[in-house]
Design a protein around this motif. Structure first.
Motif, mmCIF file in Angstrom:
data_model
loop_
_atom_site.group_PDB
_atom_site.id
_atom_site.type_symbol
_atom_site.label_atom_id
_atom_site.label_comp_id
_atom_site.label_asym_id
_atom_site.label_seq_id
_atom_site.Cartn_x
_atom_site.Cartn_y
_atom_site.Cartn_z
ATOM 1 N N ILE A 101 -73.809 55.361 6.665
ATOM 2 C CA ILE A 101 -74.788 54.798 5.725
ATOM 3 C C ILE A 101 -74.125 54.219 4.478
ATOM 4 O O ILE A 101 -73.003 54.553 4.135
ATOM 5 C CB ILE A 101 -75.858 55.832 5.312
ATOM 6 C CG1 ILE A 101 -75.249 56.949 4.451
ATOM 7 C CG2 ILE A 101 -76.595 56.380 6.507
ATOM 8 C CD1 ILE A 101 -76.277 57.742 3.683
ATOM 9 N N ASP A 102 -74.878 53.353 3.815
ATOM 10 C CA ASP A 102 -74.526 52.822 2.504
ATOM 11 C C ASP A 102 -75.299 53.679 1.497
ATOM 12 O O ASP A 102 -76.520 53.568 1.399
ATOM 13 C CB ASP A 102 -74.941 51.356 2.420
ATOM 14 C CG ASP A 102 -74.747 50.752 1.046
ATOM 15 O OD1 ASP A 102 -74.404 51.490 0.094
ATOM 16 O OD2 ASP A 102 -74.938 49.536 0.917
ATOM 17 N N LYS A 103 -74.619 54.530 0.781
ATOM 18 C CA LYS A 103 -75.278 55.498 -0.096
ATOM 19 C C LYS A 103 -76.017 54.853 -1.260
ATOM 20 O O LYS A 103 -76.833 55.499 -1.904
ATOM 21 C CB LYS A 103 -74.272 56.531 -0.580
ATOM 22 C CG LYS A 103 -73.794 57.414 0.555
ATOM 23 C CD LYS A 103 -72.778 58.420 0.105
ATOM 24 C CE LYS A 103 -72.347 59.230 1.322
ATOM 25 N NZ LYS A 103 -71.042 59.796 1.194
ATOM 26 N N GLU A 104 -75.763 53.586 -1.520
ATOM 27 C CA GLU A 104 -76.479 52.868 -2.580
ATOM 28 C C GLU A 104 -77.847 52.363 -2.102
ATOM 29 O O GLU A 104 -78.752 52.173 -2.915
ATOM 30 C CB GLU A 104 -75.654 51.681 -3.069
ATOM 31 C CG GLU A 104 -74.340 52.062 -3.701
ATOM 32 C CD GLU A 104 -74.530 52.843 -4.992
ATOM 33 O OE1 GLU A 104 -75.423 52.487 -5.779
ATOM 34 O OE2 GLU A 104 -73.781 53.810 -5.203
ATOM 35 N N ASN A 105 -78.000 52.138 -0.782
ATOM 36 C CA ASN A 105 -79.226 51.526 -0.260
ATOM 37 C C ASN A 105 -79.949 52.345 0.802
ATOM 38 O O ASN A 105 -81.114 52.081 1.077
ATOM 39 C CB ASN A 105 -78.895 50.154 0.349
ATOM 40 C CG ASN A 105 -78.390 49.188 -0.682
ATOM 41 O OD1 ASN A 105 -79.067 48.919 -1.660
ATOM 42 N ND2 ASN A 105 -77.184 48.681 -0.487
ATOM 43 N N ASP A 106 -79.275 53.306 1.416
ATOM 44 C CA ASP A 106 -79.848 54.076 2.522
ATOM 45 C C ASP A 106 -79.988 55.536 2.111
ATOM 46 O O ASP A 106 -79.423 55.960 1.108
ATOM 47 C CB ASP A 106 -78.928 54.007 3.759
ATOM 48 C CG ASP A 106 -78.548 52.587 4.148
ATOM 49 O OD1 ASP A 106 -79.331 51.651 3.859
ATOM 50 O OD2 ASP A 106 -77.470 52.411 4.732
ATOM 51 N N SER A 107 -80.724 56.300 2.910
ATOM 52 C CA SER A 107 -80.827 57.731 2.630
ATOM 53 C C SER A 107 -80.911 58.538 3.919
ATOM 54 O O SER A 107 -81.408 58.064 4.947
ATOM 55 C CB SER A 107 -82.042 58.030 1.747
ATOM 56 O OG SER A 107 -83.230 57.797 2.459
ATOM 57 N N LEU A 108 -80.399 59.745 3.833
ATOM 58 C CA LEU A 108 -80.489 60.744 4.897
ATOM 59 C C LEU A 108 -81.139 61.980 4.309
ATOM 60 O O LEU A 108 -80.891 62.321 3.141
ATOM 61 C CB LEU A 108 -79.094 61.148 5.383
ATOM 62 C CG LEU A 108 -78.283 60.152 6.161
ATOM 63 C CD1 LEU A 108 -76.839 60.636 6.286
ATOM 64 C CD2 LEU A 108 -78.889 59.965 7.550
ATOM 65 N N ARG A 154 -76.119 49.152 10.596
ATOM 66 C CA ARG A 154 -76.080 50.563 10.207
ATOM 67 C C ARG A 154 -77.247 51.325 10.819
ATOM 68 O O ARG A 154 -77.078 52.454 11.290
ATOM 69 C CB ARG A 154 -76.108 50.718 8.683
ATOM 70 C CG ARG A 154 -74.843 50.296 7.994
ATOM 71 C CD ARG A 154 -74.828 50.726 6.531
ATOM 72 N NE ARG A 154 -76.031 50.433 5.779
ATOM 73 C CZ ARG A 154 -76.314 49.275 5.187
ATOM 74 N NH1 ARG A 154 -75.458 48.262 5.287
ATOM 75 N NH2 ARG A 154 -77.424 49.113 4.514
ATOM 76 N N LEU A 155 -78.427 50.705 10.827
ATOM 77 C CA LEU A 155 -79.604 51.347 11.406
ATOM 78 C C LEU A 155 -79.368 51.679 12.874
ATOM 79 O O LEU A 155 -79.659 52.790 13.327
ATOM 80 C CB LEU A 155 -80.832 50.441 11.257
ATOM 81 C CG LEU A 155 -82.125 50.957 11.880
ATOM 82 C CD1 LEU A 155 -82.573 52.243 11.206
ATOM 83 C CD2 LEU A 155 -83.205 49.891 11.808
ATOM 84 N N SER A 194 -83.940 63.035 9.022
ATOM 85 C CA SER A 194 -84.688 61.790 8.838
ATOM 86 C C SER A 194 -83.800 60.817 8.065
ATOM 87 O O SER A 194 -82.919 61.215 7.315
ATOM 88 C CB SER A 194 -86.003 62.028 8.099
ATOM 89 O OG SER A 194 -85.775 62.435 6.783
ATOM 90 N N TYR A 195 -84.041 59.539 8.292
ATOM 91 C CA TYR A 195 -83.225 58.541 7.615
ATOM 92 C C TYR A 195 -84.059 57.323 7.276
ATOM 93 O O TYR A 195 -85.080 57.053 7.890
ATOM 94 C CB TYR A 195 -82.011 58.136 8.463
ATOM 95 C CG TYR A 195 -82.349 57.613 9.843
ATOM 96 C CD1 TYR A 195 -82.664 56.276 10.057
ATOM 97 C CD2 TYR A 195 -82.334 58.463 10.929
ATOM 98 C CE1 TYR A 195 -82.964 55.805 11.312
ATOM 99 C CE2 TYR A 195 -82.635 58.001 12.196
ATOM 100 C CZ TYR A 195 -82.945 56.671 12.387
ATOM 101 O OH TYR A 195 -83.252 56.207 13.649
ATOM 102 N N ASP A 196 -83.602 56.614 6.266
ATOM 103 C CA ASP A 196 -84.194 55.348 5.866
ATOM 104 C C ASP A 196 -83.027 54.413 5.562
ATOM 105 O O ASP A 196 -82.274 54.642 4.622
ATOM 106 C CB ASP A 196 -85.082 55.530 4.639
ATOM 107 C CG ASP A 196 -85.851 54.278 4.282
ATOM 108 O OD1 ASP A 196 -85.964 53.383 5.148
ATOM 109 O OD2 ASP A 196 -86.334 54.189 3.148
ATOM 110 N N VAL A 197 -82.861 53.411 6.404
ATOM 111 C CA VAL A 197 -81.746 52.476 6.256
ATOM 112 C C VAL A 197 -82.320 51.116 5.882
ATOM 113 O O VAL A 197 -83.198 50.591 6.562
ATOM 114 C CB VAL A 197 -80.924 52.375 7.565
ATOM 115 C CG1 VAL A 197 -79.827 51.333 7.432
ATOM 116 C CG2 VAL A 197 -80.331 53.732 7.919
#
Length: 96
Positions: A59-66, A19-20, A6-9
């Motif tokens: 992903i941008d690890k500061e703003n997104d998550s996996l 990125r999404l 799952s991801y949240d971008v």
């Protein structure tokens, strides 16, 4: 090995939207979409590690998550589907 991804971008800027699309495309190349930002991947360990590395690079690890949920090889007893969308059998026959 079955893995739920799952991801949240963050899409607050154009870079986020790009990125999404990249994350979704990479997941679609290796897994089955089961919800908007959720995929099931039935991969061997090596293929999974390559996919994970590609996603981490996007992903941008500061703003997104996996998130990765490792369901293992006995995954059929760990997934229950209820609702409108038909489920699929990742080990079933693929017709092209």
């Amino acid at each position: 090995m079955m893995v739920l991804i799952s991801y949240d971008v963050s899409t607050s800027d154009e870079g986020g939207k790009k990125r999404l699309r990249k994350v979704a495309r990479e997941c679609q190349n290796h897994a089955q979409r089961v919800q908007n930002s959720v995929f099931e991947a039935d991969l061997d360990y090596s293929a999974f590690m390559k996919l994970k590395s590609r996603l981490e690079d996007i992903i941008d690890k500061e703003n997104d998550s996996l998130r990765f949920y490792y369901l293992g090889n006995n995954w059929k007893h760990r997934i229950e589907h209820i609702g409108a969308k038909n489920t699929y059998d990742p080990e079933g026959v693929i017709i092209i």
